[in-house]
Design an enzyme around this catalytic site. Structure first.
Site, PDB file in Angstrom:
ATOM      1  N   ASP A   1     -44.260  30.196 -52.849  1.00  0.00           N
ATOM      2  CA  ASP A   1     -44.051  30.961 -50.956  1.00  0.00           C
ATOM      3  C   ASP A   1     -44.955  31.834 -50.964  1.00  0.00           C
ATOM      4  OD1 ASP A   1     -43.738  31.685 -48.864  1.00  0.00           O
ATOM      5  OD2 ASP A   1     -41.117  31.801 -48.893  1.00  0.00           O
TER       6      ASP A   1
ATOM      7  N   CYS B   1     -45.117  41.182 -21.207  1.00  0.00           N
ATOM      8  CA  CYS B   1     -44.718  42.259 -21.715  1.00  0.00           C
ATOM      9  C   CYS B   1     -45.562  43.034 -20.819  1.00  0.00           C
ATOM     10  CB  CYS B   1     -45.362  42.255 -23.051  1.00  0.00           C
ATOM     11  SG  CYS B   1     -45.681  43.699 -24.290  1.00  0.00           S
TER      12      CYS B   1
ATOM     13  N   CYS C   1     -48.164  30.822 -45.239  1.00  0.00           N
ATOM     14  CA  CYS C   1     -47.749  31.738 -44.107  1.00  0.00           C
ATOM     15  C   CYS C   1     -49.731  31.680 -43.810  1.00  0.00           C
ATOM     16  CB  CYS C   1     -47.933  32.756 -44.133  1.00  0.00           C
ATOM     17  SG  CYS C   1     -47.862  34.092 -45.180  1.00  0.00           S
TER      18      CYS C   1
ATOM     19  N   CYS D   1     -40.455  46.039 -27.193  1.00  0.00           N
ATOM     20  CA  CYS D   1     -41.105  45.176 -27.236  1.00  0.00           C
ATOM     21  C   CYS D   1     -40.319  43.930 -27.221  1.00  0.00           C
ATOM     22  CB  CYS D   1     -41.663  45.287 -28.520  1.00  0.00           C
ATOM     23  SG  CYS D   1     -42.437  43.885 -29.698  1.00  0.00           S
TER      24      CYS D   1
ATOM     25  N   GLU E   1     -40.801  36.970 -59.463  1.00  0.00           N
ATOM     26  CA  GLU E   1     -41.326  38.083 -58.110  1.00  0.00           C
ATOM     27  C   GLU E   1     -41.778  39.197 -58.971  1.00  0.00           C
ATOM     28  OE1 GLU E   1     -41.305  39.010 -55.490  1.00  0.00           O
ATOM     29  OE2 GLU E   1     -41.926  40.356 -55.115  1.00  0.00           O
TER      30      GLU E   1
ATOM     31  N   TYR F   1     -42.402  33.402 -56.305  1.00  0.00           N
ATOM     32  CA  TYR F   1     -42.145  34.202 -55.437  1.00  0.00           C
ATOM     33  C   TYR F   1     -41.523  34.238 -54.697  1.00  0.00           C
ATOM     34  CZ  TYR F   1     -47.721  33.112 -55.844  1.00  0.00           C
ATOM     35  OH  TYR F   1     -48.715  32.789 -56.486  1.00  0.00           O
TER      36      TYR F   1
ATOM     37  N   CYS G   1     -49.419  40.334 -29.816  1.00  0.00           N
ATOM     38  CA  CYS G   1     -48.671  38.756 -29.424  1.00  0.00           C
ATOM     39  C   CYS G   1     -50.565  38.493 -29.089  1.00  0.00           C
ATOM     40  CB  CYS G   1     -48.075  39.408 -28.468  1.00  0.00           C
ATOM     41  SG  CYS G   1     -46.844  38.893 -28.659  1.00  0.00           S
TER      42      CYS G   1
HETATM   43  N1  SAH Z   1     -39.789  33.326 -50.714  1.00  0.00           N
HETATM   44  C1  SAH Z   1     -38.990  34.898 -50.352  1.00  0.00           C
HETATM   45  C2  SAH Z   1     -40.159  36.023 -50.207  1.00  0.00           C
HETATM   46  C3  SAH Z   1     -41.782  35.068 -49.779  1.00  0.00           C
HETATM   47  S1  SAH Z   1     -43.666  35.986 -49.627  1.00  0.00           S
HETATM   48  C4  SAH Z   1     -38.590  35.063 -49.144  1.00  0.00           C
HETATM   49  O1  SAH Z   1     -38.803  33.710 -48.350  1.00  0.00           O
HETATM   50  O2  SAH Z   1     -38.192  35.758 -48.427  1.00  0.00           O
HETATM   51  C5  SAH Z   1     -43.776  36.475 -51.060  1.00  0.00           C
HETATM   52  C6  SAH Z   1     -43.494  37.374 -52.338  1.00  0.00           C
HETATM   53  O3  SAH Z   1     -44.683  37.309 -53.690  1.00  0.00           O
HETATM   54  C7  SAH Z   1     -43.203  39.342 -51.885  1.00  0.00           C
HETATM   55  O4  SAH Z   1     -41.677  39.019 -51.825  1.00  0.00           O
HETATM   56  C8  SAH Z   1     -43.871  39.341 -52.658  1.00  0.00           C
HETATM   57  O5  SAH Z   1     -43.478  40.363 -53.105  1.00  0.00           O
HETATM   58  C9  SAH Z   1     -44.481  38.848 -54.007  1.00  0.00           C
HETATM   59  N2  SAH Z   1     -45.422  37.827 -54.647  1.00  0.00           N
HETATM   60  C10 SAH Z   1     -47.088  38.208 -54.414  1.00  0.00           C
HETATM   61  N3  SAH Z   1     -47.275  38.608 -55.890  1.00  0.00           N
HETATM   62  C11 SAH Z   1     -47.218  38.211 -56.166  1.00  0.00           C
HETATM   63  C12 SAH Z   1     -47.304  37.399 -57.898  1.00  0.00           C
HETATM   64  N4  SAH Z   1     -48.313  37.624 -58.491  1.00  0.00           N
HETATM   65  N5  SAH Z   1     -46.672  36.821 -59.061  1.00  0.00           N
HETATM   66  C13 SAH Z   1     -45.015  36.756 -58.267  1.00  0.00           C
HETATM   67  N6  SAH Z   1     -44.432  37.644 -57.444  1.00  0.00           N
HETATM   68  C14 SAH Z   1     -45.315  37.961 -56.014  1.00  0.00           C
END
Ligand code: SAH
Length: 468
Positions: free
Chosen positions: A399, A74, A426, A164, A352, A331, A83
Site C-alpha cells: 500500500d 459547496c 492511491c 467544508c 514502515e 508500507y 473538489c
Molecule cells: N497501509 C497503511 C498506510 C498506507 S500509506 C494504511 O492503510 O493506513 C503509505 C505508508 O507508507 C505511509 O505510512 C508512509 O509513511 C509509508 N512509506 C513511504 N515510503 C515508504 C518506504 N519506502 N518503505 C516503507 N514505508 C514507506
C-alpha cells in the site's frame, strides 16, 4: 497565435487533475484543457495559452450541459481547489473513476480485458474526511487580516473557509478560535511575549511569521479530536498568547490533544518533525471495525474511515488467507491492515519507514491483544529483500504512497516467488506501471476493485489481486 480566440468545443474527457479535455475542429483537432468543463459539455472557450500540440482555455459559457451535470453543494466550489468533481453527479463520478483505472491498466499496464468491478461508492458522500489541513496566510489586499481556509485552484492563495462539505463538521469551531486569535493579535499587541513577527501568519516567500497550518484530525468512532498548530518557531519559543488560545481550544467538545508542530523548513511539506504537547495527549484513538488504533500526529491514517472498512474488507476477501499463511504488510503505517489480517493468518510482518508509526503499530497490536504481528522500521525496499530470504512468505500486501513501489521491492517479490499479492494504491498510473513489471515476471492480474475514498475529487483508490 490563437490566444484570446473563442471556439465552441465538445468536452470528451478529463485530465488527471480534473480539467475538461476537448478538441478544436478549426485547429486540426488541437487538444484544449479547460477547468470547470465536464465530459459531455458543449462549451464556448477562450484560448488563454497555446502551444504547438495543445492549448489551455477559459470556460466562457456552457452552451449545452452534460446530462451528468449537477449543482455543486459547496458555495466556494469554483474557487477552491479541493473538489474538482462536485458538479458531476455522484453516479457519474463512480463510473469515471472506474474508467480512469481501466484506462491506466490497459494503456500503462498493457493488460486488456482485466476484471474491473464497479467503483464502491458512499451512500452519503459528504463530511467524510477525518483530517483537514488549513493553510494560514496574510490577506493579499488587507495585511491586517489573516486568511484561513484552502488553497484556491492552481494557486497558493488562501480562500477563507468556515465549513467544508467534505470535511468533518467539528473543524468550524476550531477555525473560529484561530480567526479570533489573529484578530486579537492586532488589537492587543502589548500582551505578547515573543518578537513582533510572531503575531503574523507565516509567509512562504519571506519565511517570516509564525503559524503556517492548522491540522485537525478526528476519530469518527471515538469523537476524539487532535488540533495541531504547525508553526515556524525556534525550539525554545512558544506561540504568542498561547495560554488563551489553548484555553479556548480545549473547551471544544472532543479535543483531547493540542500539539505544537515545529516546521522551520522552506518547504510545502506541511508537518515538521518536532512536536510539543500543549494540552492532553500526543495521539488520539479511533476504531476501524472493532479494532482500536492509536494515531500519532506524524503517522499516516486513512482519511475516509467509512470507506477504509470497505477497502480492508475487500483486501481480506481478495486474499483468501488461512491459518497457515505467513504475510507481509509493506508500507503498514500504524499497522491497520496487518492487524485486520492477523486473526486469520499464522504470522504477519509490518514494514514502515516512519518510526513513530511503527511505535503506534506495536502499541496497537498490544491494545487489540494481537501477538502474531511483528513490526519493523525501515524502507520496504531494504527490509523486505532480506526478510524473504529467511521466511517463506505466502502473501504480501502493498500500500505505497503515490509514487508506487521501488523496483528493488518488486524484484524481491518476484525472486522470492511470493504466491499472492494484494496491491492497494492511491494512484492508478503507478499501480499500472508496477502491475506491468509484475505481470511480465510471472504474475497474473486477477481482480481490480476501485474504491471511492475521496468523493468529489479526482483521486481514486484501487485494490487489486495478483497471483503467480
Ligand atoms: N497501509 C497503511 C498506510 C498506507 S500509506 C494504511 O492503510 O493506513 C503509505 C505508508 O507508507 C505511509 O505510512 C508512509 O509513511 C509509508 N512509506 C513511504 N515510503 C515508504 C518506504 N519506502 N518503505 C516503507 N514505508 C514507506
Amino acid at each position: 497565435m490563437y490566444k484570446n480566440k473563442i471556439f465552441t468545443v465538445k468536452i470528451i474527457d478529463l485530465t488527471s487533475d480534473g480539467a475538461g479535455i476537448g478538441r478544436i475542429e478549426e485547429l486540426n483537432n488541437l487538444a484544449v484543457f479547460t477547468d470547470g468543463a465536464l465530459p459531455g459539455d458543449l462549451c464556448e472557450i477562450k484560448i488563454i495559452k497555446a502551444n504547438k500540440n495543445y492549448a489551455y482555455g477559459e470556460l466562457l459559457k456552457i452552451i449545452g450541459p452534460s446530462p451528468d451535470r449537477v449543482k455543486p453543494v459547496c458555495r466556494v466550489f469554483e474557487k477552491c481547489g479541493g473538489c474538482a468533481l462536485q458538479s458531476l453527479s455522484y453516479d457519474a463520478q463512480l463510473k469515471l473513476k472506474r474508467k480512469i483505472v481501466s484506462d491506466c491498466i490497459e494503456r500503462i499496464g498493457g493488460i486488456k480485458n482485466a476484471r474491473i468491478y464497479d467503483t464502491i461508492g458512499m451512500a452519503d458522500p459528504y463530511n467524510y474526511r477525518n483530517k483537514a489541513q488549513f493553510p494560514v496566510k496574510k490577506n493579499k489586499r488587507n495585511p491586517n487580516k489573516t486568511d484561513i481556509g484552502f488553497y484556491s485552484r492552481r494557486t497558493h492563495d488562501v480562500i477563507n473557509i468556515n465549513s467544508c462539505v467534505i470535511s468533518c463538521e467539528s473543524s468550524e469551531n476550531i477555525i473560529q478560535v484561530f480567526r479570533d486569535y489573529f484578530e486579537k493579535n492586532k488589537s492587543a499587541p502589548g500582551r505578547f511575549v515573543t518578537a513582533p513577527s510572531a503575531r503574523e501568519p507565516y509567509d512562504e516567500i519571506t519565511h517570516a511569521g509564525v503559524i503556517r497550518h492548522i491540522f485537525i484530525r478526528s476519530g469518527f468512532k471515538t469523537g476524539e479530536i487532535m488540533v495541531c498548530i504547525v508553526a515556524n518557531l525556534g525550539q525554545g519559543e512558544n506561540l504568542p498568547d498561547y495560554v488563551n488560545l489553548i484555553g479556548r481550544l480545549k473547551k471544544i467538545s472532543g479535543v483531547v490533544s493540542i500539539i505544537l508542530n515545529i516546521n522551520t523548513d522552506k518547504t510545502n511539506v506541511i508537518l515538521g518533525k518536532i512536536n510539543k504537547v500543549l494540552y492532553g495527549r500526543d495521539y488520539i484513538f479511533d476504531y476501524i471495525t472493532d479494532k482500536k488504533f492509536k494515531i500519532s500526529v506524524n503517522s499516516f491514517y486513512q482519511i475516509n474511515p467509512l470507506q477504509t472498512e470497505k477497502l480492508y474488507a475487500k483486501a481480506l476477501e481478495f486474499a483468501q488467507v488461512n491459518q497457515d499463511y505467513t504475510c507481509i504488510d509493506a508500507y503498514c503505517g500504524i499497522g491497520t491492515i496487518a492487524l485486520m489480517f492477523a486473526p486469520f493468518v499464522k504470522k504477519i510482518y509490518g514494514v514502515e519507514i516512519i518510526e513513530q508509526a511503527i511505535l503506534d503499530a506495536r502499541k496497537n497490536a498490544e491494545i487489540n491483544s494481537i501477538a502474531n504481528a511483528e513490526f519493523i522500521t525501515g524502507k520496504s525496499e531494504q527490509v523486505i529483500p532480506e526478510l524473504v530470504t529467511r521466511e517463506n512468505i505466502d502473501l504480501i500486501i502493498i500500500d505505497p504512497p503515490r509514487k508506487g513501489c521501488d523496483i528493488k521491492l518488486l524484484e524481491a517479490i518476484i525472486s522470492a516467488k511470493i504466491k499472492k499479492i494484494i496491491y492497494v494504491s492511491c494512484d492508478p498510473a503507478t499501480l499500472a506501471r508496477d502491475i506491468k513489471i509484475l505481470s511480465t515476471d510471472g504474475y497474473k492480474l486477477y481482480e481490480v476493485q476501485p474504491v471511492d475514498m475521496f468523493p468529489h475529487t479526482m483521486h481514486v483508490e484501487t485494490i487489486v489481486s495478483l497471483q503467480r
